[in-house]
Design an enzyme around this catalytic site. Structure first.
Site, PDB file in Angstrom:
ATOM      1  N   GLY A  15     -34.620   4.089  45.362  1.00  0.00           N
ATOM      2  CA  GLY A  15     -34.723   4.009  46.808  1.00  0.00           C
ATOM      3  C   GLY A  15     -33.529   3.884  47.391  1.00  0.00           C
ATOM      4  N   ALA A  26     -15.971   3.488  48.418  1.00  0.00           N
ATOM      5  CA  ALA A  26     -15.093   2.496  48.039  1.00  0.00           C
ATOM      6  C   ALA A  26     -14.852   2.561  46.663  1.00  0.00           C
ATOM      7  CB  ALA A  26     -15.703   1.014  48.052  1.00  0.00           C
ATOM      8  N   VAL A  28     -15.038   5.820  45.238  1.00  0.00           N
ATOM      9  CA  VAL A  28     -14.000   7.032  45.000  1.00  0.00           C
ATOM     10  C   VAL A  28     -12.661   6.584  45.432  1.00  0.00           C
ATOM     11  CG1 VAL A  28     -13.773   9.193  46.074  1.00  0.00           C
ATOM     12  CG2 VAL A  28     -16.154   8.625  45.804  1.00  0.00           C
ATOM     13  N   ARG A  76     -36.064   9.689  42.222  1.00  0.00           N
ATOM     14  CA  ARG A  76     -36.683   9.149  40.958  1.00  0.00           C
ATOM     15  C   ARG A  76     -36.898  10.079  40.037  1.00  0.00           C
ATOM     16  NH1 ARG A  76     -37.458   3.960  43.406  1.00  0.00           N
ATOM     17  NH2 ARG A  76     -38.377   4.095  45.531  1.00  0.00           N
ATOM     18  N   ASP A 107     -32.823  -2.114  39.492  1.00  0.00           N
ATOM     19  CA  ASP A 107     -33.065  -2.460  38.078  1.00  0.00           C
ATOM     20  C   ASP A 107     -33.424  -1.366  37.090  1.00  0.00           C
ATOM     21  OD1 ASP A 107     -32.733  -4.991  38.282  1.00  0.00           O
ATOM     22  OD2 ASP A 107     -34.743  -5.573  38.300  1.00  0.00           O
ATOM     23  N   THR A 129     -30.511  -1.963  47.116  1.00  0.00           N
ATOM     24  CA  THR A 129     -31.794  -1.912  47.434  1.00  0.00           C
ATOM     25  C   THR A 129     -31.887  -2.978  48.508  1.00  0.00           C
ATOM     26  OG1 THR A 129     -33.969  -2.572  46.678  1.00  0.00           O
ATOM     27  CG2 THR A 129     -32.263  -3.602  45.496  1.00  0.00           C
ATOM     28  N   ILE A 130     -32.995  -2.591  49.321  1.00  0.00           N
ATOM     29  CA  ILE A 130     -33.198  -3.180  50.677  1.00  0.00           C
ATOM     30  C   ILE A 130     -33.909  -4.428  50.112  1.00  0.00           C
ATOM     31  CG2 ILE A 130     -33.144  -1.470  52.090  1.00  0.00           C
ATOM     32  CD1 ILE A 130     -36.061  -1.789  52.254  1.00  0.00           C
ATOM     33  N   ASP A 131     -34.668  -4.505  48.787  1.00  0.00           N
ATOM     34  CA  ASP A 131     -35.493  -5.547  48.424  1.00  0.00           C
ATOM     35  C   ASP A 131     -35.102  -6.946  47.880  1.00  0.00           C
ATOM     36  OD1 ASP A 131     -37.446  -3.628  48.821  1.00  0.00           O
ATOM     37  OD2 ASP A 131     -37.491  -2.995  46.609  1.00  0.00           O
ATOM     38  N   ASP A 133     -34.061  -7.866  45.231  1.00  0.00           N
ATOM     39  CA  ASP A 133     -34.969  -8.269  44.301  1.00  0.00           C
ATOM     40  C   ASP A 133     -34.514  -7.914  42.889  1.00  0.00           C
ATOM     41  OD1 ASP A 133     -35.254  -5.398  43.961  1.00  0.00           O
ATOM     42  OD2 ASP A 133     -37.235  -5.353  43.552  1.00  0.00           O
ATOM     43  N   ARG A 158     -44.041  -8.328  69.025  1.00  0.00           N
ATOM     44  CA  ARG A 158     -44.288  -9.602  69.543  1.00  0.00           C
ATOM     45  C   ARG A 158     -44.723  -9.431  71.038  1.00  0.00           C
ATOM     46  NH1 ARG A 158     -42.255 -14.827  67.554  1.00  0.00           N
ATOM     47  NH2 ARG A 158     -42.606 -16.304  69.158  1.00  0.00           N
ATOM     48  N   ARG A 175     -41.271  -4.038  47.977  1.00  0.00           N
ATOM     49  CA  ARG A 175     -42.133  -3.669  46.502  1.00  0.00           C
ATOM     50  C   ARG A 175     -42.838  -5.119  46.306  1.00  0.00           C
ATOM     51  NH1 ARG A 175     -39.902   0.487  42.059  1.00  0.00           N
ATOM     52  NH2 ARG A 175     -38.283   0.507  43.747  1.00  0.00           N
ATOM     53  N   GLY A 189     -39.950 -16.073  64.125  1.00  0.00           N
ATOM     54  CA  GLY A 189     -40.806 -17.208  64.432  1.00  0.00           C
ATOM     55  C   GLY A 189     -42.403 -17.042  64.038  1.00  0.00           C
ATOM     56  N   GLU A 227     -45.519  -5.991  51.528  1.00  0.00           N
ATOM     57  CA  GLU A 227     -45.744  -4.906  50.998  1.00  0.00           C
ATOM     58  C   GLU A 227     -46.606  -5.219  49.866  1.00  0.00           C
ATOM     59  OE1 GLU A 227     -42.826  -2.225  49.683  1.00  0.00           O
ATOM     60  OE2 GLU A 227     -44.086  -0.812  49.177  1.00  0.00           O
ATOM     61  N   ARG A 248     -54.266  -6.344  65.346  1.00  0.00           N
ATOM     62  CA  ARG A 248     -53.923  -5.136  65.284  1.00  0.00           C
ATOM     63  C   ARG A 248     -52.942  -5.172  63.645  1.00  0.00           C
ATOM     64  NH1 ARG A 248     -57.110  -3.848  68.438  1.00  0.00           N
ATOM     65  NH2 ARG A 248     -56.547  -2.514  70.385  1.00  0.00           N
TER      66      ARG A 248
HETATM   67  P1  ADP Z   1     -34.489   1.317  41.262  1.00  0.00           P
HETATM   68  O1  ADP Z   1     -33.279   1.876  40.526  1.00  0.00           O
HETATM   69  O2  ADP Z   1     -34.433   1.031  42.712  1.00  0.00           O
HETATM   70  O3  ADP Z   1     -35.177  -0.011  40.457  1.00  0.00           O
HETATM   71  P2  ADP Z   1     -36.643   2.879  39.835  1.00  0.00           P
HETATM   72  O4  ADP Z   1     -37.193   2.012  39.248  1.00  0.00           O
HETATM   73  O5  ADP Z   1     -37.383   4.018  40.744  1.00  0.00           O
HETATM   74  O6  ADP Z   1     -35.658   2.458  41.058  1.00  0.00           O
HETATM   75  O7  ADP Z   1     -35.526   3.752  39.113  1.00  0.00           O
HETATM   76  C1  ADP Z   1     -34.903   4.751  39.244  1.00  0.00           C
HETATM   77  C2  ADP Z   1     -34.554   5.742  38.441  1.00  0.00           C
HETATM   78  O8  ADP Z   1     -33.984   5.035  36.989  1.00  0.00           O
HETATM   79  C3  ADP Z   1     -35.983   6.312  37.641  1.00  0.00           C
HETATM   80  O9  ADP Z   1     -36.448   7.235  38.599  1.00  0.00           O
HETATM   81  C4  ADP Z   1     -35.463   6.812  36.381  1.00  0.00           C
HETATM   82  O10 ADP Z   1     -34.626   7.750  36.542  1.00  0.00           O
HETATM   83  C5  ADP Z   1     -34.519   5.656  36.097  1.00  0.00           C
HETATM   84  N1  ADP Z   1     -34.808   4.714  35.140  1.00  0.00           N
HETATM   85  C6  ADP Z   1     -36.120   3.815  35.494  1.00  0.00           C
HETATM   86  N2  ADP Z   1     -36.369   3.086  34.416  1.00  0.00           N
HETATM   87  C7  ADP Z   1     -35.812   3.582  33.406  1.00  0.00           C
HETATM   88  C8  ADP Z   1     -35.851   3.282  31.930  1.00  0.00           C
HETATM   89  N3  ADP Z   1     -36.576   2.318  31.298  1.00  0.00           N
HETATM   90  N4  ADP Z   1     -35.301   4.034  31.196  1.00  0.00           N
HETATM   91  C9  ADP Z   1     -34.372   5.092  31.688  1.00  0.00           C
HETATM   92  N5  ADP Z   1     -34.327   5.249  32.846  1.00  0.00           N
HETATM   93  C10 ADP Z   1     -35.004   4.569  33.713  1.00  0.00           C
HETATM   94  O1  F6P Z   2     -37.080  -0.334  46.476  1.00  0.00           O
HETATM   95  C1  F6P Z   2     -37.083   0.106  48.125  1.00  0.00           C
HETATM   96  C2  F6P Z   2     -38.556   0.349  48.575  1.00  0.00           C
HETATM   97  O2  F6P Z   2     -38.272   0.819  49.987  1.00  0.00           O
HETATM   98  C3  F6P Z   2     -39.497  -0.381  48.511  1.00  0.00           C
HETATM   99  O3  F6P Z   2     -39.357  -1.704  49.484  1.00  0.00           O
HETATM  100  C4  F6P Z   2     -40.673   0.134  48.374  1.00  0.00           C
HETATM  101  O4  F6P Z   2     -41.560  -0.363  47.720  1.00  0.00           O
HETATM  102  C5  F6P Z   2     -40.362   1.372  47.748  1.00  0.00           C
HETATM  103  O5  F6P Z   2     -38.900   1.584  47.739  1.00  0.00           O
HETATM  104  C6  F6P Z   2     -40.751   2.738  48.231  1.00  0.00           C
HETATM  105  O6  F6P Z   2     -40.484   3.723  47.433  1.00  0.00           O
HETATM  106  P1  F6P Z   2     -40.758   5.243  47.808  1.00  0.00           P
HETATM  107  O7  F6P Z   2     -39.535   5.789  48.650  1.00  0.00           O
HETATM  108  O8  F6P Z   2     -40.763   6.021  46.425  1.00  0.00           O
HETATM  109  O9  F6P Z   2     -41.949   5.396  48.651  1.00  0.00           O
END
Ligand code: ADP
Ligand code: F6P
Length: 324
Positions: A15, A26, A28, A76, A107, A129-131, A133, A158, A175, A189, A227, A248
């Site tokens: 994402g 930076a 580059v 992806r 990850d 990543t914005i998450d 995580d 609000r 996520r 708040g 989410e 809502r």
């Molecule tokens: P993020 O990098 O934000 O965690 P994803 O989990 O979708 O997002 O992973 C991004 C890309 O990294 C995947 O579309 C794939 O190309 C690669 N990737 C993810 N998991 C694996 C893995 N276990 N082995 C090799 N490449 C991976």
């Molecule tokens: O990892 C960033 C994120 O925006 C998550 O917060 C969300 O669950 C996911 O990506 C959405 O992914 P996609 O762009 O594949 O819909």
């Protein structure tokens, strides 16, 4: 002996996140200052497999630090989990004279980087990543912009919620992680903050809270829902039926991933991108950049992926008390 690094490449994967452009810029520029040539790989691992590879000069990263998204594009690429595909990608790198790759992503993207490293291509991961995580780092590029964007949007919801004396359930991204929800819940708040790490699925507690607040004269009730819990629309229907308060659901969605990065995201992305280039140019491989206790640092990818982090008990408890 570490191999000589003449050419590196930069890519964004998974994402997108505001600040990725600052990290590309930076990386580059720092590599070029180190006397190393740079290429850009478009659209993550998918672009690498399609050989969407371009030369990058200092001027190619001018006027991008303030822009959201990623100039390299991202994707992806599920097939990158396959060994044969990873071997092919490493061959493509070698064909283009690429000695090492900086992968800006989460990850999943690090797993891909680890695979390339196994096939002889040096790799460094940068947390984008914005998450928020990613366990090995207290900071991920894009989180600050995302929470500020969400916070401003929630303030607006609000206003109208108060005017109409409504309950609003606002769903934020993340996520499976509740960081965006926790931070916005505190900053806006909110009366209730629902995060996957803590939620007990006791909707009756939320309903009782709304009824009690109503009796105390509160004109709105803001629920921030992560989410990872989801189902905000059906939750709104059930809460309205049980409380009699118009309810809502607003799902903020992709607006949280866009927009011009904040100063903090630009600064951290600049430092992390440059740090990654320095690691790669000095022959390091299979590492991830992190920020911990006020310092930029780096970890072995396997070690980084095995680390754990979670929502701070203290922060969650304070958030809960302040919302009462
Ligand atoms: P993020 O990098 O934000 O965690 P994803 O989990 O979708 O997002 O992973 C991004 C890309 O990294 C995947 O579309 C794939 O190309 C690669 N990737 C993810 N998991 C694996 C893995 N276990 N082995 C090799 N490449 C991976
Ligand atoms: O990892 C960033 C994120 O925006 C998550 O917060 C969300 O669950 C996911 O990506 C959405 O992914 P996609 O762009 O594949 O819909």
């Amino acid at each position: 002996m570490a191999k000589e690094i003449k050419t590196i490449a930069v890519m964004t994967s998974g994402g997108d996140a505001p600040g990725m452009n600052a990290a590309i810029r930076a990386a580059v520029r720092e590599a070029i200052v180190n006397g190393v040539s740079v290429k850009g790989i478009k659209k993550g691992y998918a672009g690498l497999l399609n050989e969407e590879i371009v030369d990058m000069e200092k001027k190619d990263v001018s006027d991008i630090i303030q822009r959201g998204g990623t100039i390299l594009g991202t994707a992806r690429c599920p097939e990158f989990k396959e060994e044969a595909v990873q071997a092919k990608a490493a061959e493509i790198c070698k064909k283009h004279g690429i000695d090492g790759v900086i992968v800006i992503g989460g990850d999943g993207s690090y797993r891909g980087a680890q695979a390339l490293a196994r096939h002889g291509i040096n790799t460094i991961g940068v947390p984008g990543t914005i998450d928020l995580d990613i366990s090995c780092t207290e900071y991920t590029i894009g989180f600050d912009t995302a929470v500020n964007t969400a916070m401003q949007a929630i303030d607006k919801v609000r206003d109208t919620s108060s005017s109409h004396e409504r309950c609003s359930i606002i769903e934020v991204m993340g996520r499976n992680a509740g960081y965006i929800a926790l931070w916005c819940g505190v900053a806006n708040g909110a009366e209730d903050i629902l995060i996957p790490e803590k939620y007990d699925y006791n909707e009756q507690k939320i309903i009782n809270n709304i009824i009690a607040n109503r009796k105390r004269g509160k004109t709105h009730h803001i629920i921030i829902n992560a989410e990872g819990i989801g189902h905000s629309t059906s939750m709104a229907r059930r809460i309205e039926a049980a409380t009699g308060m118009e309810t809502r659901a607003t799902i903020l969605g992709y607006m949280q991933r866009g927009g011009s990065p904040t100063c903090k995201d630009r600064f951290f992305a600049s430092m992390m991108g440059a740090y990654a280039a320095d690691l790669l140019c000095s022959g390091k491989s299979n590492r991830v950049v992190g920020h911990s206790h006020g310092e930029f640092t780096d970890y072995d990818i396997e070690e980084a992926l095995s680390m754990e982090k979670g929502i701070s008990e203290y922060q969650y408890e304070i958030a809960r008390k302040l919302s009462l």
